[in-house]
Design a protein around this motif. Structure first.
Motif, short mmCIF file in Angstrom:
data_model
loop_
_atom_site.label_atom_id
_atom_site.label_comp_id
_atom_site.label_asym_id
_atom_site.label_seq_id
_atom_site.Cartn_x
_atom_site.Cartn_y
_atom_site.Cartn_z
N ALA A 1 0.81 -1.22 0.00
CA ALA A 1 0.00 0.00 0.00
C ALA A 1 0.84 1.26 0.00
CB ALA A 1 -0.92 -0.01 1.22
N GLY A 2 2.14 1.13 0.26
CA GLY A 2 2.99 2.31 0.31
C GLY A 2 3.06 2.94 1.70
N LEU A 3 2.59 2.20 2.72
CA LEU A 3 2.73 2.70 4.09
C LEU A 3 4.17 2.55 4.58
CD1 LEU A 3 -0.59 1.17 5.43
CD2 LEU A 3 0.00 3.61 5.52
N ARG A 4 4.95 1.72 3.89
CA ARG A 4 6.36 1.52 4.23
C ARG A 4 7.11 1.22 2.94
NH1 ARG A 4 6.07 -4.06 7.48
NH2 ARG A 4 7.90 -3.13 8.45
N THR A 5 8.43 1.36 2.99
CA THR A 5 9.25 1.03 1.82
C THR A 5 9.64 -0.45 1.88
OG1 THR A 5 11.28 1.54 2.99
CG2 THR A 5 10.23 3.35 1.77
N PRO A 6 9.99 -1.05 0.74
CA PRO A 6 10.50 -2.42 0.78
C PRO A 6 11.72 -2.54 1.69
CG PRO A 6 9.95 -1.81 -1.46
CD PRO A 6 9.81 -0.57 -0.64
N GLU A 7 12.55 -1.50 1.74
CA GLU A 7 13.73 -1.56 2.60
C GLU A 7 13.32 -1.63 4.08
OE1 GLU A 7 16.34 1.79 2.50
OE2 GLU A 7 17.98 0.66 3.42
N ASP A 8 12.31 -0.85 4.46
CA ASP A 8 11.83 -0.90 5.84
C ASP A 8 11.31 -2.30 6.16
OD1 ASP A 8 10.79 0.36 8.40
OD2 ASP A 8 8.91 -0.31 7.53
N TYR A 9 10.60 -2.91 5.20
CA TYR A 9 10.10 -4.27 5.39
C TYR A 9 11.27 -5.24 5.60
CZ TYR A 9 7.88 -8.76 4.21
OH TYR A 9 7.44 -10.07 4.23
N ARG A 10 12.31 -5.11 4.77
CA ARG A 10 13.44 -6.04 4.88
C ARG A 10 14.20 -5.86 6.19
NH1 ARG A 10 14.12 -4.76 -0.69
NH2 ARG A 10 15.75 -3.26 -0.15
N GLU A 11 14.34 -4.60 6.64
CA GLU A 11 15.03 -4.36 7.91
C GLU A 11 14.23 -4.96 9.07
OE1 GLU A 11 18.24 -3.63 7.30
OE2 GLU A 11 18.33 -1.66 8.29
N ALA A 12 12.90 -4.81 9.00
CA ALA A 12 12.04 -5.38 10.04
C ALA A 12 12.12 -6.91 10.01
CB ALA A 12 10.59 -4.92 9.85
N LEU A 13 12.13 -7.47 8.80
CA LEU A 13 12.21 -8.92 8.65
C LEU A 13 13.55 -9.44 9.17
CD1 LEU A 13 10.99 -11.58 7.55
CD2 LEU A 13 11.88 -10.96 5.28
N ALA A 14 14.62 -8.73 8.86
CA ALA A 14 15.96 -9.14 9.32
C ALA A 14 16.01 -9.18 10.85
CB ALA A 14 17.02 -8.19 8.78
N TRP A 15 15.50 -8.14 11.46
CA TRP A 15 15.52 -8.06 12.93
C TRP A 15 14.69 -9.19 13.53
CZ3 TRP A 15 13.00 -3.50 16.12
CH2 TRP A 15 13.41 -3.61 17.46
N THR A 16 13.52 -9.43 12.94
CA THR A 16 12.63 -10.49 13.43
C THR A 16 13.30 -11.85 13.32
OG1 THR A 16 10.71 -9.17 12.83
CG2 THR A 16 10.37 -11.54 13.09
N THR B 1 6.92 -10.38 -3.56
CA THR B 1 5.79 -10.45 -2.61
C THR B 1 5.29 -9.06 -2.24
OG1 THR B 1 7.13 -10.41 -0.57
CG2 THR B 1 6.71 -12.57 -1.56
N LEU B 2 6.15 -8.03 -2.42
CA LEU B 2 5.81 -6.67 -1.97
C LEU B 2 5.23 -5.80 -3.09
CD1 LEU B 2 8.98 -5.98 0.23
CD2 LEU B 2 6.84 -7.08 0.87
N ARG B 3 5.13 -6.36 -4.31
CA ARG B 3 4.60 -5.57 -5.43
C ARG B 3 3.11 -5.31 -5.25
NH1 ARG B 3 7.96 -8.19 -9.50
NH2 ARG B 3 9.82 -6.87 -9.46
N PRO B 4 2.68 -4.03 -5.38
CA PRO B 4 1.25 -3.75 -5.27
C PRO B 4 0.46 -4.47 -6.36
CG PRO B 4 2.51 -1.75 -5.80
CD PRO B 4 3.50 -2.84 -5.59
N LEU B 5 -0.73 -4.90 -6.02
CA LEU B 5 -1.59 -5.59 -6.99
C LEU B 5 -2.44 -4.61 -7.78
CD1 LEU B 5 -2.90 -8.52 -4.73
CD2 LEU B 5 -0.98 -8.56 -6.34
N THR B 6 -2.66 -3.42 -7.22
CA THR B 6 -3.62 -2.51 -7.83
C THR B 6 -2.96 -1.39 -8.62
OG1 THR B 6 -3.67 -1.10 -5.87
CG2 THR B 6 -5.24 -2.91 -5.94
N GLY B 7 -1.65 -1.31 -8.58
CA GLY B 7 -0.98 -0.25 -9.32
C GLY B 7 -1.11 1.11 -8.68
N THR B 8 -1.68 1.15 -7.45
CA THR B 8 -1.85 2.45 -6.79
C THR B 8 -0.86 2.66 -5.66
OG1 THR B 8 -3.47 1.45 -5.33
CG2 THR B 8 -4.31 2.58 -7.26
N GLY B 9 -0.23 1.57 -5.20
CA GLY B 9 0.67 1.67 -4.05
C GLY B 9 2.03 2.21 -4.45
N ALA B 10 2.87 2.41 -3.44
CA ALA B 10 4.23 2.86 -3.69
C ALA B 10 5.19 1.81 -3.17
CB ALA B 10 4.47 4.20 -3.02
N GLY B 11 4.74 0.55 -3.25
CA GLY B 11 5.50 -0.54 -2.65
C GLY B 11 6.84 -0.79 -3.31
N LYS B 12 6.99 -0.37 -4.54
CA LYS B 12 8.27 -0.56 -5.22
C LYS B 12 9.21 0.57 -4.87
CE LYS B 12 10.28 -2.79 -8.06
NZ LYS B 12 11.41 -3.64 -7.75
#
Ligand SMILES: [Zn+2]
Length: 647
Positions: free
Chosen positions: A364-379, A636-647
């Motif tokens: 949805a663009g609430l976070r960047t892919p990098e933020d997701y990866r950093e959170a995943l790494a920590w987890t 997995t992080l690509r938006p499905l609707t073309g409206t997000g900023a997930g990339k």
């Protein structure tokens, strides 16, 4: 699971339907939603919300003879018998103007027994609910302050024993503090000044439909191109905290579109995100079918760090409308609030939701892919490091959830384990997604499972229970694979290491280096805790009065070997008064040499000196791209609707 359970559940599921269908489907129920004369009348007065006292008046139709009234114990979404009955005071029952004596059951402490006198056709109850002043807890936590309140109806309701919550009809009225605005998924029948009359609904729906109210209030229509209607309703301690900004609001609209695309159908008639912004509540989220009770600190929308820290709060609870509310593990779909819930499939209910919530926030663009990866790494890093996994299988963190949720301190969390079915569920469902993407060469993904299991046709709210067999069967329809063995190994068996397959097969590696993890930095700023787990082996508070307090010390690490333990408070480091900088300087001073880090710590009135032998410098987890494999994680992080900023 058992025949008894599934029989009760199918009745429960069918009767959960609202609206026009309710008349037909509730024919088994004694009290139909439309028949107000049989409804229990519940009046709640919030005018003393600032004093944290909610006044309650209840009228229950009754026949002469014994009557047992119950206070909700097992709360949906909380997976635990944690209804805050200790906060109910001033309880008084009357019939035909006379006071009735009552007695609490000596085994079921949430039950009150009384006798309805001859000639009476109803009993009345008056009592107060005391909103806690401080502390954690979900609906049991603090829930009002001078300018706002969240009313989860389970904290103020009593109901007669012997009927399912679907079969009981409630007509609720609410008196608000003067001039307060409110929002709820509950249908409103009438509003007069500060009084609100809600339409009659089942007790299930009532408890599933909290009210958010406050002086500083804002309601934003989200994704107005999407039907049905979605709103983000915000109450805050300060008017300035409501300033969400167009970009953030647009991302929440994207979230509505992304989840619609992910699941392919919706199972509600409208949806309200109910967001309270206050430092007086404990931050958390509680899912409901047509709304969510989201609680975050007061400046969450306008402070960059807090906004990022809480960027997957709403996406998690929203995904629950499908995974948890519409489709629910059979053991959690109970016919009333007294029957124990079976928490064995929380790694699906919460674990899959954790995966989807983290992922859809990126789409949805609430976070960047990098933020997701950093959170995943920590987890992945903490789950891999903590030794609790060497004795407690993940399945047991689910079964033990009622007490793991309620461990108020984080002391020895690494050795005890916590409600790891959330975060480890994230890793496991990521791995399942990556396996599907890898083995179908990108033709299919976990999105296909979501559409199959949670999707079309769109329906009004209802519960469709499921078992593990159904999960396995639906996954096999997407990709034939030994899913049962896959889950059994990861859930039921002791695994010395966290499941890393989703990361490695997804084209990334978990690495450690001196570069600070961005997600760790955000967390350190927001929850005032130093994450030194991967260097010294401890977490240290920097919060005002707790400054230097050891939240946890991880067994087997240099801090633990030195004799430090949670509950101690660091006074000085290498002769310098404790601060984050002093600790960082000491780590740097000891890097690459044989010099010990000298820590003076207080422990229950005693002071001792500890020598930590650690020479590895700063150490933080990250994901590093593995060029030998395709980047399926990014897919997995690509938006499905073309409206997000997930990339
Ligand atoms: Zn959840």
């Amino acid at each position: 699971m058992s025949g008894r359970g599934s029989k009760q559940l199918s009745t429960f599921g069918a009767a959960r339907v609202l609206g026009v269908l309710a008349v037909a489907l509730l024919s088994l129920a004694p009290a139909q939603a439309q028949n107000t004369s049989n409804s229990i009348r519940l009046s709640v007065d919030l005018q003393e919300a600032a004093r944290r006292i909610f006044h309650v008046h209840l009228v229950v139709p009754a026949k002469p003879g014994p009557l047992t009234l119950l206070y909700p114990k097992w709360i949906p979404g909380e997976h635990a018998p944690d209804g805050p009955i200790e906060q109910v005071v001033g309880l008084k029952f009357t019939a035909r103007g006379k006071t009735l004596s009552w007695k609490r059951d000596d085994v079921e402490l949430y039950a009150f027994h009384l006798d309805v006198p001859p000639g009476a056709s109803s009993i009345e109850a008056d009592y107060d609910y005391l909103s806690p002043i401080e502390g954690d807890g979900y609906s049991a936590g603090p829930t009002s302050d001078p300018v706002l309140a969240v009313l989860e109806w389970n904290i103020v309701v009593l109901y007669p024993a012997g009927a399912t919550t679907d079969a009981l009809s409630y007509e609720a009225t609410l008196r608000l503090p003067r001039g307060w605005k409110f929002a709820s998924a509950l249908p409103v029948a009438k509003k007069r000044g500060d009084d609100v009359d809600f339409s009659p609904v089942s007790l299930t729906t009532l408890v599933d439909s909290p009210v958010l109210a406050g002086e500083h209030f804002r309601s934003i229509a989200l994704a107005t191109d999407v039907q049905p209607a979605h709103h983000l309703d915000i109450a805050a301690d300060n008017e300035a905290d409501l300033d969400i900004g167009a970009e953030q609001a647009a991302a929440y609209s994207n979230l509505v579109r992304e989840d619609g695309a992910l699941f392919g159908a919706r199972h509600y008639d409208h949806y309200d995100f109910l967001l309270s912004l206050t430092n007086n509540f404990s931050p958390n989220g509680l899912e409901h079918h047509e709304s969510s009770d989201e609680r975050a600190p007061e400046t969450t929308l306008i402070d960059t760090n807090k906004r990022q820290y809480y960027n997957s709060l709403l996406s998690h609870e929203y995904a629950h409308s499908w995974n948890g509310k519409y489709r629910r593990p059979a053991g959690l779909a109970t016919p009333d609030f007294e029957q124990p819930m079976r928490d064995d499939l929380l790694w699906v209910y919460e674990g899959l939701t954790q995966y989807l919530g983290e992922m859809t926030a990126a789409r949805a663009g609430l976070r960047t892919p990098e933020d997701y990866r950093e959170a995943l790494a920590w987890t992945a890093a903490y789950l891999d490091q903590w030794p609790g996994r060497t004795w407690r299988p993940l399945a047991d963190t689910a079964l033990a959830a009622p007490f793991l949720y309620n461990v108020s301190s984080r002391n020895w969390e690494s050795w005890r384990r916590s409600v790891d079915f959330y975060d480890e569920g994230w890793l496991i469902w990521l791995e399942a997604d990556i396996i599907i993407r890898r083995d179908t060469h990108g033709q299919k993904s976990l999105d296909d499972f979501c559409r199959r299991f949670y999707g079309a046709p769109s329906t009004p709210p209802k519960v469709v229970p499921y078992t593990l067999d159904e999960i396995v069967a639906a996954l096999n329809e997407v990709l034939p694979y030994d899913w049962r063995v896959f889950f059994h190994a990861r859930i039921d068996e002791i695994q010395e290491h966290a499941p890393m397959g989703g990361i490695t097969e997804g084209g990334w590696r978990l690495v450690y280096n001196a570069t600070p993890n961005q997600r760790v930095q955000i967390s350190e700023n927001v929850i005032r805790t130093i994450e030194a787990s991967f260097s010294l082996g401890m977490r240290v508070s920097t919060e005002g009065g707790e400054n230097g307090g050891l939240a946890d010390v991880i067994p087997g690490t240099p801090a633990a070997e030195a004799g430090l333990a949670p509950g101690m408070r660091i006074v000085s480091v290498n002769g310098v008064q404790f601060s984050q900088q002093a600790l960082t300087d000491a780590i740097h001073d000891a890097q690459g040499n044989k010099k010990a880090i000298t820590v003076v710590a207080q422990n229950s009135g005693f002071t001792r000196t500890y020598e930590i032998q650690y020479h590895g410098g700063d150490r933080y987890p990250h994901l590093e791209r593995d060029p030998a494999r395709p980047d399926l994680l990014d897919d997995t992080l690509r938006p499905l609707t073309g409206t997000g900023a997930g990339k």
